[in-house]
Design a protein around this motif. Structure first.
Motif, PDB file in Angstrom:
ATOM      1  N   VAL A  42      43.134  35.137  46.092  1.00 22.87           N
ATOM      2  CA  VAL A  42      42.130  34.717  46.802  1.00 22.87           C
ATOM      3  C   VAL A  42      40.879  35.604  46.593  1.00 22.87           C
ATOM      4  O   VAL A  42      40.933  36.786  46.962  1.00 22.87           O
ATOM      5  CB  VAL A  42      42.547  34.579  48.277  1.00 22.87           C
ATOM      6  CG1 VAL A  42      41.148  33.790  48.935  1.00 22.87           C
ATOM      7  CG2 VAL A  42      43.512  33.382  48.475  1.00 22.87           C
ATOM      8  N   ASP A  43      39.666  35.172  46.153  1.00 23.84           N
ATOM      9  CA  ASP A  43      38.551  35.858  46.031  1.00 23.84           C
ATOM     10  C   ASP A  43      37.383  35.064  46.042  1.00 23.84           C
ATOM     11  O   ASP A  43      37.163  34.076  45.238  1.00 23.84           O
ATOM     12  CB  ASP A  43      38.761  36.585  44.495  1.00 23.84           C
ATOM     13  CG  ASP A  43      37.546  37.544  44.290  1.00 23.84           C
ATOM     14  OD1 ASP A  43      37.025  38.307  45.202  1.00 23.84           O
ATOM     15  OD2 ASP A  43      36.998  37.411  43.070  1.00 23.84           O
ATOM     16  N   ASP A  44      36.371  35.551  46.681  1.00 22.97           N
ATOM     17  CA  ASP A  44      35.095  34.772  46.725  1.00 22.97           C
ATOM     18  C   ASP A  44      35.177  33.338  47.056  1.00 22.97           C
ATOM     19  O   ASP A  44      34.488  32.529  46.412  1.00 22.97           O
ATOM     20  CB  ASP A  44      34.350  35.185  45.462  1.00 22.97           C
ATOM     21  CG  ASP A  44      32.862  34.968  45.528  1.00 22.97           C
ATOM     22  OD1 ASP A  44      32.372  35.029  46.595  1.00 22.97           O
ATOM     23  OD2 ASP A  44      32.286  34.589  44.603  1.00 22.97           O
ATOM     24  N   TRP A  82      50.232  45.975  51.519  1.00 21.89           N
ATOM     25  CA  TRP A  82      49.609  47.118  51.098  1.00 21.89           C
ATOM     26  C   TRP A  82      47.956  46.555  51.248  1.00 21.89           C
ATOM     27  O   TRP A  82      47.765  45.610  50.646  1.00 21.89           O
ATOM     28  CB  TRP A  82      49.785  48.031  49.869  1.00 21.89           C
ATOM     29  CG  TRP A  82      51.408  48.428  49.949  1.00 21.89           C
ATOM     30  CD1 TRP A  82      52.381  47.341  49.474  1.00 21.89           C
ATOM     31  CD2 TRP A  82      51.965  49.377  50.223  1.00 21.89           C
ATOM     32  NE1 TRP A  82      53.781  47.834  49.571  1.00 21.89           N
ATOM     33  CE2 TRP A  82      53.272  49.296  50.107  1.00 21.89           C
ATOM     34  CE3 TRP A  82      51.792  50.455  50.314  1.00 21.89           C
ATOM     35  CZ2 TRP A  82      54.215  50.268  50.140  1.00 21.89           C
ATOM     36  CZ3 TRP A  82      52.360  51.827  50.665  1.00 21.89           C
ATOM     37  CH2 TRP A  82      53.783  51.412  50.447  1.00 21.89           C
ATOM     38  N   THR A  83      47.089  47.806  51.380  1.00 17.82           N
ATOM     39  CA  THR A  83      45.705  47.417  51.169  1.00 17.82           C
ATOM     40  C   THR A  83      45.243  48.730  50.353  1.00 17.82           C
ATOM     41  O   THR A  83      45.630  49.855  50.404  1.00 17.82           O
ATOM     42  CB  THR A  83      44.641  47.229  52.415  1.00 17.82           C
ATOM     43  OG1 THR A  83      44.928  48.482  53.269  1.00 17.82           O
ATOM     44  CG2 THR A  83      45.508  46.383  53.541  1.00 17.82           C
ATOM     45  N   ALA A  84      44.263  48.199  49.616  1.00 14.77           N
ATOM     46  CA  ALA A  84      43.427  49.304  48.802  1.00 14.77           C
ATOM     47  C   ALA A  84      41.716  48.967  48.913  1.00 14.77           C
ATOM     48  O   ALA A  84      41.574  47.893  48.794  1.00 14.77           O
ATOM     49  CB  ALA A  84      43.753  49.154  47.325  1.00 14.77           C
ATOM     50  N   THR A  85      41.063  49.882  49.273  1.00 12.58           N
ATOM     51  CA  THR A  85      39.581  49.718  49.441  1.00 12.58           C
ATOM     52  C   THR A  85      39.072  50.320  48.298  1.00 12.58           C
ATOM     53  O   THR A  85      39.204  51.485  47.834  1.00 12.58           O
ATOM     54  CB  THR A  85      38.894  50.281  50.608  1.00 12.58           C
ATOM     55  OG1 THR A  85      39.732  49.906  51.614  1.00 12.58           O
ATOM     56  CG2 THR A  85      37.517  50.135  50.956  1.00 12.58           C
ATOM     57  N   LEU A  86      38.140  49.406  47.449  1.00 12.42           N
ATOM     58  CA  LEU A  86      37.289  49.920  46.437  1.00 12.42           C
ATOM     59  C   LEU A  86      35.772  49.810  46.708  1.00 12.42           C
ATOM     60  O   LEU A  86      35.475  48.974  47.153  1.00 12.42           O
ATOM     61  CB  LEU A  86      37.865  49.054  45.284  1.00 12.42           C
ATOM     62  CG  LEU A  86      39.125  49.288  44.458  1.00 12.42           C
ATOM     63  CD1 LEU A  86      40.170  48.892  45.463  1.00 12.42           C
ATOM     64  CD2 LEU A  86      39.172  48.662  42.938  1.00 12.42           C
ATOM     65  N   HIS A  87      35.258  50.845  46.167  1.00 11.55           N
ATOM     66  CA  HIS A  87      33.678  51.006  46.478  1.00 11.55           C
ATOM     67  C   HIS A  87      33.141  50.471  44.944  1.00 11.55           C
ATOM     68  O   HIS A  87      33.425  51.294  44.030  1.00 11.55           O
ATOM     69  CB  HIS A  87      33.328  52.363  46.895  1.00 11.55           C
ATOM     70  CG  HIS A  87      31.821  52.825  47.045  1.00 11.55           C
ATOM     71  ND1 HIS A  87      31.214  52.174  48.010  1.00 11.55           N
ATOM     72  CD2 HIS A  87      30.928  53.112  46.111  1.00 11.55           C
ATOM     73  CE1 HIS A  87      29.932  52.628  48.098  1.00 11.55           C
ATOM     74  NE2 HIS A  87      29.831  52.945  46.729  1.00 11.55           N
ATOM     75  N   ASP A  98      32.370  47.520  49.431  1.00 12.21           N
ATOM     76  CA  ASP A  98      33.453  47.998  49.532  1.00 12.21           C
ATOM     77  C   ASP A  98      34.034  46.701  49.898  1.00 12.21           C
ATOM     78  O   ASP A  98      33.749  45.895  50.737  1.00 12.21           O
ATOM     79  CB  ASP A  98      33.481  48.840  50.903  1.00 12.21           C
ATOM     80  CG  ASP A  98      32.720  50.147  50.647  1.00 12.21           C
ATOM     81  OD1 ASP A  98      32.732  50.684  49.465  1.00 12.21           O
ATOM     82  OD2 ASP A  98      32.509  50.830  51.662  1.00 12.21           O
ATOM     83  N   LEU A  99      35.176  46.615  48.796  1.00 12.18           N
ATOM     84  CA  LEU A  99      36.223  45.518  48.882  1.00 12.18           C
ATOM     85  C   LEU A  99      37.307  45.780  49.193  1.00 12.18           C
ATOM     86  O   LEU A  99      37.935  46.963  48.628  1.00 12.18           O
ATOM     87  CB  LEU A  99      36.128  44.882  47.668  1.00 12.18           C
ATOM     88  CG  LEU A  99      34.792  43.795  47.033  1.00 12.18           C
ATOM     89  CD1 LEU A  99      35.062  43.555  45.688  1.00 12.18           C
ATOM     90  CD2 LEU A  99      34.475  42.917  47.845  1.00 12.18           C
ATOM     91  N   ALA A 116      38.220  40.639  49.780  1.00 14.82           N
ATOM     92  CA  ALA A 116      37.373  40.423  50.812  1.00 14.82           C
ATOM     93  C   ALA A 116      36.693  41.626  51.046  1.00 14.82           C
ATOM     94  O   ALA A 116      37.122  42.762  51.093  1.00 14.82           O
ATOM     95  CB  ALA A 116      37.818  39.573  51.958  1.00 14.82           C
ATOM     96  N   PRO A 117      35.244  41.452  51.400  1.00 12.08           N
ATOM     97  CA  PRO A 117      34.482  42.662  52.034  1.00 12.08           C
ATOM     98  C   PRO A 117      34.925  43.271  53.273  1.00 12.08           C
ATOM     99  O   PRO A 117      35.827  42.444  54.090  1.00 12.08           O
ATOM    100  CB  PRO A 117      33.196  42.035  52.442  1.00 12.08           C
ATOM    101  CG  PRO A 117      33.019  40.870  51.772  1.00 12.08           C
ATOM    102  CD  PRO A 117      34.333  40.470  51.452  1.00 12.08           C
TER     103      PRO A 117
END
Length: 117
Positions: A42-44, A82-87, A98-99, A116-117
């Motif tokens: 799921v994206d955008d 798990w989550t990963a935050t990408l800038h 930041d996603l 998602a943001p």
């Protein structure tokens, strides 16, 4: 409810690290190898189901923009989540975001990914 635990980005499961590296390199085949055949992304506001739709997502995601990606944070929610935050910085509208990539793993493959943001 499980409280997420912050971890070093290097402590993400190999499947997640491999996916993120392949996706950043825009290597669709290597990124797709991280997904289960019935995976959901799921994206955008769009949902992609199964190998063919996920391949299309991977091939097209962000392709119209030039940007840099930095993995800045990670969390372990539980044994499978798990989550990963990408800038990201680039020539997309707004220029900086930041996603958070939320992964659900099953049998060492990505079963679900929500971005998602």
């Amino acid at each position: 409810m499980t409280t997420p635990t912050s971890i070093a980005t290097t402590d993400l499961p190999a499947t997640v690290r491999d996916y993120l590296a392949a996706h950043t390199a825009r290597d669709t085949d290597a990124a797709l190898a991280a997904f289960a055949p019935t995976a959901v992304v799921v994206d955008d506001g769009h949902t992609y189901r199964g190998t063919d739709e996920v391949r299309g997502f991977l091939a097209d995601a962000g392709s119209e923009f030039t940007y840099t990606t930095d993995l800045v944070a990670a969390q372990r929610v539980d044994a499978d989540r798990w989550t990963a935050t990408l800038h990201l910085e680039g020539d997309f509208p707004g220029g900086v975001i930041d996603l958070v990539y939320r992964f659900v793993l099953a049998d060492d493959r990505i079963a679900e990914l929500v971005i998602a943001p």
